[in-house]
Design an enzyme around this catalytic site. Structure first.
Site, mmCIF file in Angstrom:
data_model
loop_
_atom_site.group_PDB
_atom_site.id
_atom_site.type_symbol
_atom_site.label_atom_id
_atom_site.label_comp_id
_atom_site.label_asym_id
_atom_site.label_seq_id
_atom_site.Cartn_x
_atom_site.Cartn_y
_atom_site.Cartn_z
ATOM 1 C CG ASP A 145 98.173 -29.130 -10.599
ATOM 2 O OD1 ASP A 145 98.858 -28.838 -9.594
ATOM 3 O OD2 ASP A 145 98.624 -29.133 -11.750
ATOM 4 C CG ASN A 152 95.727 -26.237 -3.696
ATOM 5 O OD1 ASN A 152 94.696 -25.919 -4.283
ATOM 6 N ND2 ASN A 152 95.793 -27.298 -2.906
ATOM 7 C CG HIS A 171 98.559 -26.427 0.229
ATOM 8 N ND1 HIS A 171 98.404 -27.084 -0.976
ATOM 9 C CD2 HIS A 171 99.891 -26.208 0.374
ATOM 10 C CE1 HIS A 171 99.597 -27.265 -1.528
ATOM 11 N NE2 HIS A 171 100.508 -26.739 -0.735
ATOM 12 C CG LEU A 230 80.483 -39.511 -2.473
ATOM 13 C CD1 LEU A 230 80.347 -39.755 -3.977
ATOM 14 C CD2 LEU A 230 80.799 -38.038 -2.204
ATOM 15 N NE ARG A 262 97.410 -31.828 -13.595
ATOM 16 C CZ ARG A 262 98.535 -32.418 -13.255
ATOM 17 N NH1 ARG A 262 98.767 -33.672 -13.621
ATOM 18 N NH2 ARG A 262 99.454 -31.803 -12.537
#
Length: 220
Positions: A8, A10, A25, A120, A168
């Site tokens: 969160d 951008n 972005h 991964l 976050r």
């Protein structure tokens, strides 16, 4: 470990610099590359799930949505070599049926080429919302005439693996309809750092703090 991140900030990052939201972005995509590379080289992390586009993001301006779709397509095309060289498996969760045919084909091709990679698993949540995911899981059970139990619901989710650590960025303290079932016993960290400024160094600090926490899973 299953690490999940709500990326969160951008837009706010771009606004602070007098730039268009799309520039945030672009910078955010670069951070995805850095964080994914770090996780691929951390033996403790098996799965990295990133909240890339939610079911609610369709409410954004069409120009921004179109840019995000193009950015994703270019990202997958450009990063395929990175996935292969770093032994990273690519996957998605969410309902991608609303995406263009070209983008869906790009997603499926990337999944196919990287399916045997083992270092991964990077999962992008695309057109994803946890309530939608749980609803779809229950519908699957109903259609198969299977008993609706917690175990059966979990098996039919987009991803059944529980989250160990949820992060976050941007200072917001909420989970925004992300992996609601899977984070039932996850440890949570909220950082004020905007996603484009998030670094592997800060992630390492959070991981070190995570290791100090005692996880009781409802016990004493």
């Amino acid at each position: 470990m299953h690490l999940a991140i709500i990326m969160d900030g951008n837009g706010r990052w771009a606004k602070k610099r007098g730039l268009k939201r799309v520039e945030g972005h672009k910078k955010g995509a670069e951070v995805v590359r850095d964080i994914t590379a770090y996780c691929a080289n951390n033996p403790d992390i098996e799965i990295l799930t990133l909240y890339a586009f939610s079911t609610e993001n369709w409410k954004r301006p069409k120009m921004e949505i179109d840019f995000l779709m193009k950015l994703l397509d270019n990202w997958l095309k450009k990063e395929l070599t990175t996935y292969i060289e770093n032994d990273i498996k690519f996957d998605v969760i969410g309902d991608i049926s609303k995406f263009s045919t070209k983008l869906r084909e790009r997603i499926e091709y990337t999944k196919k080429v990287t399916k045997n990679n083992k270092k991964l698993t990077q999962i992008l949540a695309l057109n994803y919302g946890s309530r939608d995911e749980i609803t779809r899981a229950v519908k699957k059970l109903t259609e198969k005439n299977e008993e609706i139990t917690p175990e059966n619901i979990q098996k039919n989710l987009d991803i059944s693996r529980d989250v160990d650590l949820l992060i976050r960025t941007s200072g917001e303290i909420r989970v925004s309809n992300f992996l609601l079932w899977q984070i039932a016993y996850a440890e949570m960290f909220f950082t004020k750092t905007l996603w484009p400024d998030f670094t592997s160094k800060e992630l390492e600090q959070i991981l070190n703090e995570f290791k100090k926490r005692e996880r009781r899973f409802g016990g004493i």
